[in-house]
Design an enzyme around this catalytic site. Structure first.
Site, PDB file in Angstrom:
ATOM      1  N   CYS A 197       0.831   9.188  30.751  1.00 26.54           N
ATOM      2  CA  CYS A 197       1.365  10.300  29.972  1.00 26.54           C
ATOM      3  C   CYS A 197       2.884  10.273  29.834  1.00 26.54           C
ATOM      4  CB  CYS A 197       0.922  11.620  30.579  1.00 26.54           C
ATOM      5  SG  CYS A 197      -0.872  11.742  30.759  1.00 26.54           S
ATOM      6  N   HIS A 221       5.162  16.844  27.446  1.00 22.68           N
ATOM      7  CA  HIS A 221       3.804  16.322  27.380  1.00 22.68           C
ATOM      8  C   HIS A 221       2.824  17.483  27.389  1.00 22.68           C
ATOM      9  CE1 HIS A 221       0.085  14.414  28.206  1.00 22.68           C
ATOM     10  NE2 HIS A 221       0.065  14.710  29.491  1.00 22.68           N
ATOM     11  N   ASN A 278      -4.908  17.095  25.303  1.00 21.51           N
ATOM     12  CA  ASN A 278      -4.038  16.150  26.006  1.00 21.51           C
ATOM     13  C   ASN A 278      -4.251  14.761  25.418  1.00 21.51           C
ATOM     14  OD1 ASN A 278      -2.918  14.303  27.842  1.00 21.51           O
ATOM     15  ND2 ASN A 278      -3.461  15.512  29.629  1.00 21.51           N
TER      16      ASN A 278
END
Length: 333
Positions: free
Chosen positions: A118, A260, A290
């Site tokens: 990520c 993020h 996500n």
């Protein structure tokens, strides 16, 4: 390092994205696992996510790259380096970046895949900045493309509600203007790596359990959510504070915080930590879920499309996740 003293800056000249059309809604997930829209929204802020449905990781990355190059007005042959961040490559070799190098006609470019999960976009942007500042590259393409549906276990309600697919891309170019990447900060906490795990080649023995029998779900993402959340509570402020310090700035100097998109609770934690106006913290997790390293450039692309990004604005972008890795960059438009 304080990037303002550099004579060469890494300026953003193009942003692009690709989002699959298929929407996997919470109501559809209710048919797959024991969950509910209320439960998902309350704990994550996610209402739907996009799923590639037959699109390869490289295909999504190519679409985002082409959009970014078109936005920059730059042909592929002018690229010196292509960096792809992904945890879901279509093959171990060739790398996704090499596939894109061919498809884009980037005959003069080197190509490299980077896996920082990520944090991938932040890590790749730091590498791009290093090449540009060193004079080894003039134009660098960073592509973050993720097909997380391919490593998601849709019988595990704790993870399948989180992840989606998509790709974002940014073109950096060498500039003498005092703009672009002002500072970066990157770190890792490998001792917590087991908190977010997905297998690749089976190993002997299993690195987590010592078991020599590899389970059938070895490749699927497994997450200790509470451990990851506790990690972000300290890692995200640390990365932001250090990136701001290196740029000689404070939180009040920042126009946009682009984080993020892991969980709405994490975004709220950062908002509260710095006493920010919530309007300064961009959010699209409710619609995209996500998307790992793709989430930050996807936010940037959507913000540009909405006319939210203006010349002279300053952005802090922070990535955090698998590895466990974390980092932040300060960018002046």
């Amino acid at each position: 390092m304080d990037r303002r003293s550099s004579k060469i800056f890494s300026k953003i000249i193009g942003i692009g994205s690709y989002m699959p059309e298929f929407r996997l809604t919470n109501s559809r997930l209710e048919e797959l696992v024991d969950t509910s829209d209320e439960w998902i929204v309350k704990r994550t802020g996610i209402r739907e996510r996009r799923i590639a449905m037959g699109k390869a990781t490289w295909e999504m990355g190519l679409a985002a790259a082409q959009a970014a190059l078109a936005d920059a007005g730059l042909p592929g042959e002018d690229l010196d380096l292509i960096l792809v961040s992904t945890v879901t490559p279509d093959s171990l070799t060739p790398a996704v970046s090499c596939v894109l190098q061919d498809k884009l006609g980037a005959s003069h470019a080197a190509a490299l895949d980077l896996n920082a999960a990520c944090s991938g976009f932040v890590y790749a942007s730091d590498v791009a900045d290093s090449y540009i500042r060193a004079g080894k590259a003039k134009h660098v393409l960073v592509v973050s493309t993720e097909r997380l549906s391919g490593i998601t276990d849709y019988t595990d309600r704790s993870t399948c509600v989180l992840f989606g697919d998509g790709a974002g891309a940014v073109v950096y170019t060498a500039s003498e203007e005092p703009c672009g990447i002002l500072s970066t900060y990157m770190r890792a906490e490998g001792s917590l790596g087991q908190s977010l795990f997905a297998g690749a080649l089976p190993s002997e023995p299993d690195p987590l359990t010592g078991d020599r029998t590899i389970p059938s779900n070895y490749r699927f993402l497994k997450m200790a959510g509470s451990d990851v959340f506790r990690f972000t509570a300290t890692a995200v402020p640390e990365s932001i504070d250090n990136a701001l310090s290196r740029a000689g700035l404070e939180a009040g100097d920042i126009d946009w915080f682009v984080l993020h998109q892991a969980n709405l609770r994490i975004l709220k934690m950062v908002t509260d930590r710095y006493g920010l106006d919530p309007e300064k913290v961009y959010v699209n997790i409710d619609r995209f879920g996500n998307t790992s390293s793709a989430s930050i450039p996807l936010c940037l692309a959507e913000m540009k499309e909405k006319g939210l990004l203006k010349p002279g604005q300053t952005i802090v972008a922070s990535g955090f996740g698998g590895g466990l890795t974390y980092g932040a960059i300060v960018i002046k438009l």
